[in-house]
Write a protein that holds these residues in place. Structure first.
Motif, PDB file in Angstrom:
ATOM      1  N   ASN A 214      80.239  26.378 104.189  1.00 36.31           N
ATOM      2  CA  ASN A 214      80.793  27.338 105.478  1.00 36.31           C
ATOM      3  C   ASN A 214      82.293  27.475 104.882  1.00 36.31           C
ATOM      4  N   ARG A 215      83.104  26.424 104.682  1.00 33.50           N
ATOM      5  CA  ARG A 215      84.351  26.411 104.260  1.00 33.50           C
ATOM      6  C   ARG A 215      84.696  27.509 103.019  1.00 33.50           C
TER       7      ARG A 215
ATOM      8  N   GLY B  92      83.550  31.225 103.963  1.00 29.08           N
ATOM      9  CA  GLY B  92      84.438  31.537 104.986  1.00 29.08           C
ATOM     10  C   GLY B  92      85.902  31.934 104.173  1.00 29.08           C
TER      11      GLY B  92
ATOM     12  N   GLY C  70      88.060  33.242 109.685  1.00 28.41           N
ATOM     13  CA  GLY C  70      88.867  33.774 110.438  1.00 28.41           C
ATOM     14  C   GLY C  70      90.404  33.216 110.347  1.00 28.41           C
ATOM     15  N   VAL C  71      90.187  31.887 109.875  1.00 25.82           N
ATOM     16  CA  VAL C  71      91.495  31.285 109.612  1.00 25.82           C
ATOM     17  C   VAL C  71      92.431  31.770 108.447  1.00 25.82           C
TER      18      VAL C  71
ATOM     19  N   VAL D 293      82.152  32.169 109.614  1.00 26.83           N
ATOM     20  CA  VAL D 293      83.233  32.955 110.703  1.00 26.83           C
ATOM     21  C   VAL D 293      84.300  32.192 110.972  1.00 26.83           C
ATOM     22  N   GLN D 294      84.231  30.872 111.365  1.00 28.39           N
ATOM     23  CA  GLN D 294      85.752  30.118 111.750  1.00 28.39           C
ATOM     24  C   GLN D 294      86.671  29.908 110.311  1.00 28.39           C
TER      25      GLN D 294
END
Length: 182
Positions: free
Chosen positions: A61-62, A65, A120-121, A116-117
């Motif tokens: 995820n990280r 992303g 987005g960051v 996504v998260q």
């Protein structure tokens, strides 16, 4: 009147120790290469899971992303600089952010849903918080640093799975018990 149930004080578990170890190894590595370890350490913390499967998910995820958000941020910031090479027309970044978030979510749905998260960051940081002359290097450095941190956590979780650590703990307890009995 009935007393509320007492809450146990959280202990230091194996995941806690492995997370701290992973982040600390990143910081040590970056000390020797004279580079700021912040984003590698963040990648290490995000990348540590209860087991290898969770580490792959959270670290992925990280990492994905950061990659998606970073690359998207580079492209959108470049479009911004076409219109405002001096970086003065910041209002244009608002519709570019809107477009970027829509594209980010589409790309995350295609490649890695949990991106996504964190994406987005990174997208927001690249668009709103990087100097005009360093947005590309900033984004690329964040991707590389995150990859180092996530890789460190995957390595630690691979080398020190819960089953192996629990076995070592049981052996140490048994050994200590024998020494006390003697």
């Amino acid at each position: 009147m009935k007393e509320p149930p007492s809450r146990a004080v959280p202990g230091i578990g194996l995941r806690n120790l492995k997370t701290a170890f992973s982040a600390s190894l990143c910081a040590l590595l970056y000390y020797f290469i004279d580079r700021n370890p912040t984003f590698a350490c963040i990648g290490a913390v995000f990348g540590m899971g209860a087991n290898m499967e969770h580490s792959k998910l959270h670290g992925g995820n990280r990492l994905f992303g950061t990659i998606i958000g970073g690359l998207l941020g580079i492209v959108l910031f470049r479009i911004y600089l076409i219109f405002y090479p001096d970086g003065e027309g910041r209002l244009l970044l608002v519709p570019l952010l809107f477009i970027g978030v829509v594209v980010l979510i589409i790309l995350a749905q295609m490649f890695w849903v949990g991106a996504v998260q964190p994406g987005g960051v990174v997208l927001c940081i690249v668009l709103f918080n990087t100097p005009v002359d360093s947005y590309v290097s900033y984004a690329l450095n964040r991707m590389a640093d995150t990859a180092v941190g996530v890789a460190m956590s995957l390595l630690i979780n691979f080398l020190l799975p819960r089953e192996r650590l629990e076995g070592w703990i049981q052996m140490a307890k048994a050994r200590l018990g024998r020494e006390k009995a003697e």
